[in-house]
Design a protein around this motif. Structure first.
Motif, PDB file in Angstrom:
ATOM      1  N   ALA A 593       5.364 -30.553 -21.390  1.00 32.25           N
ATOM      2  CA  ALA A 593       4.919 -31.940 -21.550  1.00 32.25           C
ATOM      3  C   ALA A 593       5.294 -32.781 -20.332  1.00 32.25           C
ATOM      4  N   VAL A 594       6.491 -32.549 -19.797  1.00 33.33           N
ATOM      5  CA  VAL A 594       6.922 -33.289 -18.609  1.00 33.33           C
ATOM      6  C   VAL A 594       6.032 -32.953 -17.419  1.00 33.33           C
ATOM      7  N   LEU A 595       5.687 -31.672 -17.283  1.00 32.94           N
ATOM      8  CA  LEU A 595       4.805 -31.267 -16.182  1.00 32.94           C
ATOM      9  C   LEU A 595       3.436 -31.939 -16.282  1.00 32.94           C
ATOM     10  N   GLU A 596       2.901 -32.018 -17.511  1.00 33.98           N
ATOM     11  CA  GLU A 596       1.605 -32.656 -17.694  1.00 33.98           C
ATOM     12  C   GLU A 596       1.676 -34.143 -17.361  1.00 33.98           C
ATOM     13  N   ILE A 597       2.758 -34.801 -17.765  1.00 35.99           N
ATOM     14  CA  ILE A 597       2.914 -36.223 -17.450  1.00 35.99           C
ATOM     15  C   ILE A 597       3.000 -36.434 -15.944  1.00 35.99           C
ATOM     16  N   ARG A 598       3.730 -35.549 -15.256  1.00 41.20           N
ATOM     17  CA  ARG A 598       3.821 -35.657 -13.801  1.00 41.20           C
ATOM     18  C   ARG A 598       2.462 -35.456 -13.142  1.00 41.20           C
ATOM     19  N   ARG A 599       1.678 -34.502 -13.702  1.00 41.83           N
ATOM     20  CA  ARG A 599       0.351 -34.267 -13.130  1.00 41.83           C
ATOM     21  C   ARG A 599      -0.555 -35.488 -13.327  1.00 41.83           C
ATOM     22  N   MET A 600      -0.484 -36.069 -14.533  1.00 40.41           N
ATOM     23  CA  MET A 600      -1.288 -37.263 -14.793  1.00 40.41           C
ATOM     24  C   MET A 600      -0.845 -38.437 -13.926  1.00 40.41           C
ATOM     25  N   ARG A 601       0.466 -38.532 -13.701  1.00 42.86           N
ATOM     26  CA  ARG A 601       0.973 -39.604 -12.843  1.00 42.86           C
ATOM     27  C   ARG A 601       0.447 -39.454 -11.423  1.00 42.86           C
ATOM     28  N   GLY A 602       0.409 -38.197 -10.946  1.00 41.96           N
ATOM     29  CA  GLY A 602      -0.138 -37.964  -9.617  1.00 41.96           C
ATOM     30  C   GLY A 602      -1.606 -38.333  -9.523  1.00 41.96           C
ATOM     31  N   GLU A 603      -2.379 -37.992 -10.575  1.00 44.31           N
ATOM     32  CA  GLU A 603      -3.794 -38.337 -10.576  1.00 44.31           C
ATOM     33  C   GLU A 603      -3.996 -39.855 -10.620  1.00 44.31           C
ATOM     34  N   LEU A 604      -3.148 -40.559 -11.386  1.00 43.07           N
ATOM     35  CA  LEU A 604      -3.240 -42.013 -11.421  1.00 43.07           C
ATOM     36  C   LEU A 604      -2.937 -42.630 -10.059  1.00 43.07           C
ATOM     37  N   GLU A 605      -1.958 -42.070  -9.360  1.00 46.00           N
ATOM     38  CA  GLU A 605      -1.636 -42.562  -8.021  1.00 46.00           C
ATOM     39  C   GLU A 605      -2.817 -42.373  -7.083  1.00 46.00           C
ATOM     40  N   GLU A 606      -3.485 -41.199  -7.184  1.00 47.24           N
ATOM     41  CA  GLU A 606      -4.658 -40.958  -6.353  1.00 47.24           C
ATOM     42  C   GLU A 606      -5.784 -41.938  -6.695  1.00 47.24           C
ATOM     43  N   LEU A 607      -5.976 -42.179  -8.019  1.00 47.48           N
ATOM     44  CA  LEU A 607      -7.010 -43.125  -8.430  1.00 47.48           C
ATOM     45  C   LEU A 607      -6.697 -44.534  -7.926  1.00 47.48           C
ATOM     46  N   LYS A 608      -5.425 -44.909  -7.979  1.00 50.55           N
ATOM     47  CA  LYS A 608      -5.022 -46.226  -7.489  1.00 50.55           C
ATOM     48  C   LYS A 608      -5.293 -46.347  -5.988  1.00 50.55           C
ATOM     49  N   ALA A 609      -5.010 -45.276  -5.240  1.00 58.07           N
ATOM     50  CA  ALA A 609      -5.259 -45.294  -3.799  1.00 58.07           C
ATOM     51  C   ALA A 609      -6.748 -45.424  -3.507  1.00 58.07           C
ATOM     52  N   LEU A 610      -7.583 -44.729  -4.282  1.00 57.72           N
ATOM     53  CA  LEU A 610      -9.033 -44.821  -4.085  1.00 57.72           C
ATOM     54  C   LEU A 610      -9.545 -46.230  -4.373  1.00 57.72           C
ATOM     55  N   LEU A 611      -9.001 -46.860  -5.432  1.00 54.00           N
ATOM     56  CA  LEU A 611      -9.411 -48.224  -5.744  1.00 54.00           C
ATOM     57  C   LEU A 611      -9.022 -49.197  -4.639  1.00 54.00           C
ATOM     58  N   LEU A 612      -7.835 -48.996  -4.054  1.00 53.42           N
ATOM     59  CA  LEU A 612      -7.414 -49.861  -2.948  1.00 53.42           C
ATOM     60  C   LEU A 612      -8.331 -49.682  -1.740  1.00 53.42           C
ATOM     61  N   GLU A 613      -8.694 -48.439  -1.451  1.00 52.25           N
ATOM     62  CA  GLU A 613      -9.614 -48.193  -0.335  1.00 52.25           C
ATOM     63  C   GLU A 613     -10.982 -48.820  -0.607  1.00 52.25           C
ATOM     64  N   PHE A 614     -11.452 -48.717  -1.850  1.00 55.87           N
ATOM     65  CA  PHE A 614     -12.745 -49.299  -2.203  1.00 55.87           C
ATOM     66  C   PHE A 614     -12.708 -50.822  -2.068  1.00 55.87           C
ATOM     67  N   LYS A 615     -11.544 -51.414  -2.444  1.00 55.54           N
ATOM     68  CA  LYS A 615     -11.382 -52.857  -2.345  1.00 55.54           C
ATOM     69  C   LYS A 615     -11.409 -53.309  -0.891  1.00 55.54           C
ATOM     70  N   GLU A 616     -10.705 -52.562  -0.033  1.00 52.70           N
ATOM     71  CA  GLU A 616     -10.692 -52.903   1.389  1.00 52.70           C
ATOM     72  C   GLU A 616     -12.078 -52.752   2.001  1.00 52.70           C
ATOM     73  N   ALA A 617     -12.827 -51.728   1.550  1.00 52.30           N
ATOM     74  CA  ALA A 617     -14.175 -51.516   2.077  1.00 52.30           C
ATOM     75  C   ALA A 617     -15.116 -52.644   1.688  1.00 52.30           C
ATOM     76  N   ARG A 618     -14.895 -53.315   0.550  1.00 59.37           N
ATOM     77  CA  ARG A 618     -15.729 -54.421   0.095  1.00 59.37           C
ATOM     78  C   ARG A 618     -15.243 -55.764   0.641  1.00 59.37           C
ATOM     79  N   GLY A 619     -14.330 -55.695   1.571  1.00 63.02           N
ATOM     80  CA  GLY A 619     -13.863 -56.928   2.202  1.00 63.02           C
ATOM     81  C   GLY A 619     -12.853 -57.686   1.371  1.00 63.02           C
ATOM     82  N   GLY A 620     -12.165 -57.006   0.504  1.00 60.52           N
ATOM     83  CA  GLY A 620     -11.115 -57.662  -0.279  1.00 60.52           C
ATOM     84  C   GLY A 620     -11.644 -58.377  -1.495  1.00 60.52           C
ATOM     85  N   LYS A 621     -12.973 -58.324  -1.780  1.00 58.65           N
ATOM     86  CA  LYS A 621     -13.531 -59.006  -2.939  1.00 58.65           C
ATOM     87  C   LYS A 621     -13.337 -58.176  -4.198  1.00 58.65           C
TER      88      LYS A 621
END
Length: 621
Positions: A593-621
């Protein structure tokens, strides 16, 4: 089993480590080990280590929990960091006393479990944690010499009531505490195996120090014919077993060749000489070690030897009368009847020397625990018997024959205990109360108490056989330590101790010590020559294996198994098989269960990074 310089082999036995490595790079030199073994560790320092470990255990096990969470492999309670912290409790200077200190803490926690019943489960769990950590430290130590001489065989003591306790090593402490988890560790059993074979012996100058047997790799047959080798527990056990078989044969011959005249034949004379030797041996054990060594087998042997002594006394009384008289015939018959009566005890006595075999050893452990459990049953039974006996006597109206009635009551109650009750005869005991009381007694004994006894026996059987291997190893270790902890300069096993008594009485008081020891060596060499011949044969074969193992860089007792014969011809890492195994092997140290939570946490971090990149690409809007 203290060693001394052997006059028999003609070689100076300067017991010490032989200076030959087993092929591994040892961080501790042999000279350091010898000096370290003889250096005393202050009891105050050992006590400080004990207190540090106690704090560690209390912090790691702060509350009650399931025992499996502590004892399971790759436990999340007893982690690698906890093991490392326990090792650091002694520092670099006193690291060898950590396992001993853990056993001391196990003793303390067990004592607290008895005195503080409200926290009994917690203290028992902490005691289990001490055993788990000690076992992991022993099995994790790669330096065999350091493990044997600094951890397991070195004697330590701690402060109690302002004075140091008697020094004791881990091997003895674990046996005394019945710490089966520590006894079942691989390093502990390797040490016991070395002691059993006689590869580790006690120093001639200081019996509390163990050193390596110098000639264990010597292929010379006559070197191993040394009578000093009878100090090895394996050889002593073999001699005791053989002599017990001879004792049984003598008894069988005596009981199957009845002399109508009552005279003693040769087999009977030797039988009673054996008995005299065993009686003297039991007395000397109690004299040297005190009453603390007394146990079940001592009581068993005492009863057997008492019957044999009384049987001999009756025979001697009968011989005082003339041949053919009724007096002589009566006492001769009484003597033979008593001799026949102890036949089951003679055969059961063999179990005392067969416990080195796993089957008999495990069964003896079960029987021992059952005997302890049955104490509760017999305590209740005695109270109930006394109460009902008093009631039956009070209801007896025939005062002119009270003695016979008491005998009848006791006999009837005994039959009820053996599940064969007889209800006839109780109608005359204050009718109708006598028969009602007997029905009540039968119900209480046959339905309640006997079922309680069966439940206790079943529980004891299950508890032992769930841990049968460790229980057998504990019994075997205890047997080995009985030979090691009772050192004897000259090993004369009963009934040969009678020879030692004669030699000591005639020679020791006036002869020089050196000449007296030489005479004892020659006498032992003659007595034990058949057994020494067999022992030398096996030790010579073992010497060749030791030399072969050392040439390959392996341990002295290493055995090449079938799956190891071609292992050197296969390079799994070069083939990529090691990588394949690493990819598919499960992770036992982390919870899924701990391993699965860590894996999901890593995926959330990647998703958060993608959203930040998408935000910067749209000029911060």
């Amino acid at each position: 089993m203290p060693s001394r310089r052997s006059r028999w082999s003609g070689i100076d036995r300067l017991f010490g480590l032989d200076g030959r490595e087993s092929g591994q790079n040892r961080p501790h030199s042999q000279e350091w080990l010898q000096e370290e073994e003889r250096a005393s560790v202050p009891a105050e320092e050992v006590t400080k280590v004990c207190l540090r470990l106690r704090q560690l255990i209390q912090d790691c096990v702060p509350c009650e929990m399931e025992e499996s969470r502590v004892t399971t492999p790759h436990s999340r309670i007893i982690t690698a960091k906890v093991i490392q912290a326990a090792k650091e409790a002694g520092g670099k200077e006193f690291g060898g006393c950590v396992v001993y200190s853990l056993l001391v803490n196990q003793k303390w926690f067990r004592r607290e479990a008895l005195s503080e019943l409200w926290d009994s489960d917690l203290h028992k769990l902490r005691a289990q944690a001490c055993g788990v950590i000690a076992k992991l430290i022993i099995e994790g130590e790669e330096d065999l010499n350091y493990l044997l001489y600094a951890v397991l065989l070195r004697r330590y003591s701690y402060m109690a009531n302002g004075v140091p306790t008697p020094p004791v090593n881990v091997i003895e402490k674990a046996v005394d505490l019945h710490a089966v988890r520590v006894i079942g560790s691989s390093g502990y059993q390797k040490c016991i195996n070395y002691l059993w074979r006689g590869w580790l012996v006690q120093d001639e100058n200081d019996p509390s120090v163990f050193v390596d047997y110098k000639d264990k790799d010597n292929p010379n047959f006559f070197i191993h014919m040394d009578p000093d080798r009878m100090r090895a527990p394996r050889n002593q056990n073999a001699a005791q077993l053989l002599l017990s078989l001879v004792y049984l044969i003598l008894y069988t011959s005596a009981i199957n060749s009845v002399n109508p005249s009552g005279e003693l034949d040769g087999a009977e004379i030797v039988l009673y000489l054996f008995t005299l030797g065993y009686v003297c041996d039991e007395i000397m054990k109690v004299y040297k070690a005190g009453y603390h060594i007394l146990g079940f087998w001592n009581a068993f042997n005492a009863i057997l030897y008492s019957f044999l002594t009384v049987s001999l006394a009756f025979r001697i009384v009968g011989l005082t009368a003339s041949n053919g008289t009724d007096f002589r015939e009566h006492y001769s018959k009484l003597s033979y009847n008593m001799l026949s009566f102890v036949a089951p005890m003679f055969w059961c006595r063999l179990m005392l020397y067969l416990d080195s075999f796993r089957f008999f050893g495990a069964m003896l452990v079960v029987l021992k625990v059952m005997m302890k459990e049955s104490v509760i049953f017999f305590a209740l039974l005695i109270i109930i018997i006394i109460g009902f006996l008093q009631a039956f006597i009070g209801l007896d109206l025939t005062e002119d024959n009270v003695a016979n009635d008491v005998y009848f009551i006791i006999e009837s109650m005994t039959k009820a205990i053996l599940q064969s009750p007889e209800f006839d005869g109780f109608e005359g005991f204050g009718p109708p109360w006598g028969i009602i009381l007997y029905y009540c007694f039968t119900f209480v004994v046959m339905i309640i108490l006997l079922n309680i006894l069966i439940a206790l026996y079943n529980s004891a059987y299950e508890d032992i056989y769930e841990n049968a291997d460790d229980e057998y190893l504990a019994l075997f270790s205890q047997k080995t330590m009985q030979f090691v902890r009772a050192p004897d300069e000259n090993v004369f096993i009963a009934p040969f101790n009678l020879i030692e008594i004669v030699i000591s009485a005639l020679l020791e008081w006036w002869m020089s010590k050196h000449l007296y020891e030489v005479i004892n060596d020659y006498v032992m060499a003659i007595i034990y020559s058949p057994l020494l011949f067999v022992s030398a044969y096996f030790e010579t074969r073992a010497a060749h294996r030791i030399r072969h193992n050392r040439s390959r860089g392996d341990e002295d007792d290493d055995v090449i198994e079938e799956w190891e014969q071609m292992a050197h011809e296969l390079d799994m890492e070069a083939e990529g098989w090691t990588k394949t195994c690493d990819l598919v092997k499960p992770n036992m140290e982390e919870d899924p269960a701990v391993l699965e939570i860590r894996r999901m946490r890593g995926e959330l971090e990647e998703l958060k990074a993608l959203l930040l990149e998408f935000k910067e690409a749209r000029g911060g809007k």
